[in-house]
Design an enzyme around this catalytic site. Structure first.
Site, PDB file in Angstrom:
ATOM      1  N   HIS A   1       0.637  43.470 -14.680  1.00  0.00           N
ATOM      2  CA  HIS A   1       0.792  43.277 -13.231  1.00  0.00           C
ATOM      3  C   HIS A   1       1.128  44.620 -12.572  1.00  0.00           C
ATOM      4  CE1 HIS A   1       0.865  39.007 -14.193  1.00  0.00           C
ATOM      5  NE2 HIS A   1       1.001  38.675 -12.924  1.00  0.00           N
TER       6      HIS A   1
ATOM      7  N   GLU B   1       9.501   1.198   5.184  1.00  0.00           N
ATOM      8  CA  GLU B   1       8.136   1.493   5.606  1.00  0.00           C
ATOM      9  C   GLU B   1       8.025   1.386   7.133  1.00  0.00           C
ATOM     10  OE1 GLU B   1       5.453  -1.504   4.305  1.00  0.00           O
ATOM     11  OE2 GLU B   1       3.659  -0.292   4.661  1.00  0.00           O
ATOM     12  N   HIS B   2       8.489   0.259   7.676  1.00  0.00           N
ATOM     13  CA  HIS B   2       8.480   0.049   9.124  1.00  0.00           C
ATOM     14  C   HIS B   2       9.916  -0.083   9.610  1.00  0.00           C
ATOM     15  CE1 HIS B   2       4.824  -2.006   7.503  1.00  0.00           C
ATOM     16  NE2 HIS B   2       4.226  -1.323   8.461  1.00  0.00           N
TER      17      HIS B   2
ATOM     18  N   HIS C   1       3.335 -10.982   4.208  1.00  0.00           N
ATOM     19  CA  HIS C   1       2.380 -10.231   3.381  1.00  0.00           C
ATOM     20  C   HIS C   1       2.314 -10.755   1.946  1.00  0.00           C
ATOM     21  CE1 HIS C   1       0.431  -7.213   5.739  1.00  0.00           C
ATOM     22  NE2 HIS C   1       1.559  -6.834   6.305  1.00  0.00           N
TER      23      HIS C   1
ATOM     24  N   GLN D   1       6.219  -9.161   8.605  1.00  0.00           N
ATOM     25  CA  GLN D   1       6.117  -8.472   7.313  1.00  0.00           C
ATOM     26  C   GLN D   1       6.288  -9.432   6.150  1.00  0.00           C
ATOM     27  OE1 GLN D   1       4.998  -5.322   6.489  1.00  0.00           O
ATOM     28  NE2 GLN D   1       4.428  -5.769   8.603  1.00  0.00           N
TER      29      GLN D   1
ATOM     30  N   ASP E   1       0.118  -1.893  13.225  1.00  0.00           N
ATOM     31  CA  ASP E   1      -0.829  -2.280  12.173  1.00  0.00           C
ATOM     32  C   ASP E   1      -2.267  -2.251  12.667  1.00  0.00           C
ATOM     33  OD1 ASP E   1       1.029  -2.720  10.254  1.00  0.00           O
ATOM     34  OD2 ASP E   1       1.102  -4.897  10.482  1.00  0.00           O
TER      35      ASP E   1
END
Lengths: 430, 430
Positions: free
Chosen positions: B420, B327-328, B262, B259, B361
């Protein structure tokens, strides 16, 4: 009501008209709302109390902004017994319907040594916005809170603007308590949304903010989106009725007016294949306008965004509904279920002549917090899904990964993500 | 990597650090993005072509902004056979997993004459953003498009920035074609998002825009939210590994780095109950840094947002993961499924030592477009649910409404919505 023959040109004009109601176009308010949000984010309680004094004319502080158990008790004692009984029936229906929306976590275990799935988890905390001010809308309290409670949300924080006396309407408070709010704060507007998004000394930060409000609330929800989740951005209400010559014009007229009474931006549209029905509905509308208590608002709303459209065919009527993507759609035709199959875009679909729209607002069980202003093309009614989230589950055995490892390494290398490839490769080093 | 003993103070500092990565804090870009969105909304194609010249240095116009069948054919001929075979295996897995997410419309018909339910409909059109520029990410193309295709979306419009030569990377284009994009446009950045939200002469308006992008794309998605739906606002990536002394330090180190490569805002965190493992992982990281091709980025990312946290207990480790909502999340412990039961907040949960993050991934099937930067507290992985919407279904027979009509009238009257009440009342006039 104006009667218009439906063709491409009239359709285009009406769609353009409808889009004028979009809260995203209220640019003049954006700066005001952003300033409020920023101020609450930085100055927290202090800013919240100032805005509450300014906008709600209520003088509150940390000692009394949260509704107490005592206040709830007092409120419940004030509510009419008959209304309480109806609210309880309505709650049962809402709960039963939303229970059916609950979703299980699932997994798929294969003999090759893989387990894939989704874990479904309730949000830990949500904020529920309930409009206040002039009127009390206990039905909206039920519709906001019950799905969260059914989903399993632990902390359900309601906010609603106080009256000048610093009190919340007793019916609102009673509904909140019965539905399962865990705490209630006397704060409204953009300042309430900002407080829920960032937290203040008195008001907790939540994971998601739901519920409709005025333009300030709508723009504040958009401003804090990303810091928290939101349900959608509420715009003005609308109803569209598809009817053929089998429809009762008096019922149709009454249903159109039930939405038109909300506010001057509300829209009420009849699309019919029958010019005769069109004329009769128009006459019935005139009749009702003479007797209804909110006829001033209704007249303005019909003048702004009320239409009776006469279509050549039922296909054209359906196409019109799909283009407008109304919040509420009634189908009052000889074969309403068949027509329903062709509907792509609508918040709620009311089928047949006894399924009038207020049945859904108050009683049947489906949520009355619905996508407005054409957003039914991509948004859904508020529901249990709004209060859960999913996590992917991935398990591979050594054997399963071994079969795939070269493929994964090749794919990662092709994207030049060599550390990705490395993380697979190290597991099969000699 | 720095090793920190986990306590309340260190946790608080790390959470504050992580939040600095929030795209909502990039205020300086907001005005730029809003200007681009407004310009594209007003000047349409003309503005799109200008920005493409300015930002992508590609000179495109209405004659060549859309990718042709011929270009797709040329692209496919250029893709390596081995990579094509892997992409097809991966596609099969992604499709199979997402097929399991499909939901049925449902109804509940009761003998009292009521039918309630939800009609599930696919969105008609979606826009899929795929980053371009330096690298091609065909895996993201598959992850974006396949769930839309499985959901039944008719029009899947992909946008991706062109190279200086006005071409799209051939692998990206091949993946788009295989996955089921119905059209591809060579446009990126905020201008692509604005074009999809409002439509231009060349680019169609869509109902929803999905897919991660850089800060301009993220802010543009937020700006157009409400006009269209969006999936979420993507921030920088992160991984958190929970490990005990049973974990293989070399595997854990490799996964953290996958990761970290990235970008410099990516975060890699190990939370472990074992100081011994902590030290070994740190050593392994140093070893890998010497050999990995992207070690410059990795070193910066670890320096910014990389942590090895040593927790007293597994409970504390789990609490940390739930606070960070990564996220992971990898769980590499003696009893990983038991630990999984305690996870509240994570995008994807990788269980056991052979379920390394890049498996998800590229290959396993679950989506790799996941909630980042703490938003797993309220957002979910991209999936079929993102491409459908629901309409409530309400049918009441005359008998069913007759039983309820007085209750509904009372409830509506209590909210002073007399039109109504009237719409129910007229149906039972003598």
């Amino acid at each position: 009501m104006r009667i218009i023959t439906l063709d491409d040109a009239s359709m285009k004009n009406i769609l353009a008209d409808m889009l004028r109601r979009d809260p995203n176009n209220y640019d003049s308010y954006t700066k005001t709302v952003e300033a409020i949000v920023e101020n609450v984010k930085n100055r927290r309680d202090e800013a919240v109390f100032e805005y509450t004094r300014e906008f709600d004319h209520a003088d509150l502080d940390a000692s009394n902004i949260r509704v107490t158990q005592e206040e709830i008790g007092e409120a419940m004692a004030q509510v009419d017994e008959g209304l309480l009984a109806v609210m309880k029936k309505s709650m049962d229906n809402i709960r039963r319907y939303h229970e059916k929306q609950k979703r299980n976590s699932w997994f798929d275990a294969q003999p090759d040594g893989t387990i894939l799935g989704q874990k479904v988890t309730a949000l830990e905390s949500v904020g529920v916005y309930v409009p206040g001010g002039k009127a009390a809308y206990p039905s909206s309290v039920l519709m906001n809170i019950i799905p969260a409670e059914v989903a399993g949300v632990k902390r359900i924080v309601m906010v609603t603007p106080p009256g000048k006396d610093g009190k919340v309407n007793p019916v609102t408070l009673t509904a909140a308590h019965l539905a399962g709010a865990t705490e209630v704060y006397k704060v409204g507007g953009a300042q309430a949304v900002a407080a829920l998004a960032f937290g203040t000394q008195s008001i907790p930060r939540v994971n998601k903010i739901v519920g409709p409000g005025n333009i300030f609330v709508a723009l504040a929800k958009k401003a804090v989106y990303g810091h928290v989740s939101i349900d959608s951005i509420a715009g003005p209400s609308e109803i569209l009725v598809i009817a053929d010559d089998s429809a009762n014009p008096r019922f149709v007229a009454a249903d159109l007016l039930s939405q038109a009474e909300h506010d001057e931006l509300a829209s009420a549209i009849l699309v019919t294949t029958s010019m005769e029905l069109a004329k009769k509905v128009s006459d019935e509308v005139d009749g009702f306008l003479k007797v209804l208590s909110r006829s001033d608002i209704i007249a303005k709303s019909l003048d702004n965004y009320g239409y009776i459209l006469v279509a050549d065919t039922m296909e054209k009527a359906v196409e019109t509904a799909n283009n407008i993507a109304p919040e509420h759609l009634e189908i009052v035709t000889a074969n309403p279920f068949e027509v329903m199959t062709k509907i792509q875009n609508a918040g709620a679909i009311f089928i047949g002549e006894y399924s009038s729209e207020p049945l859904g607002d108050y009683f049947a069980g489906p949520n009355h917090i619905l996508p407005t202003n054409g957003t039914a093309k991509f948004f859904s009614p508020l529901g249990v899904d709004d209060f859960i989230k999913k996590s992917s589950i991935i398990y591979y055995s050594r054997e399963a990964l071994e079969k795939a490892h070269k493929d994964i390494e090749l794919f990662a290398e092709s994207e030049h993500l060599t550390a990705h490839a490395n993380s697979i490769r190290v597991r099969f080093e000699p």
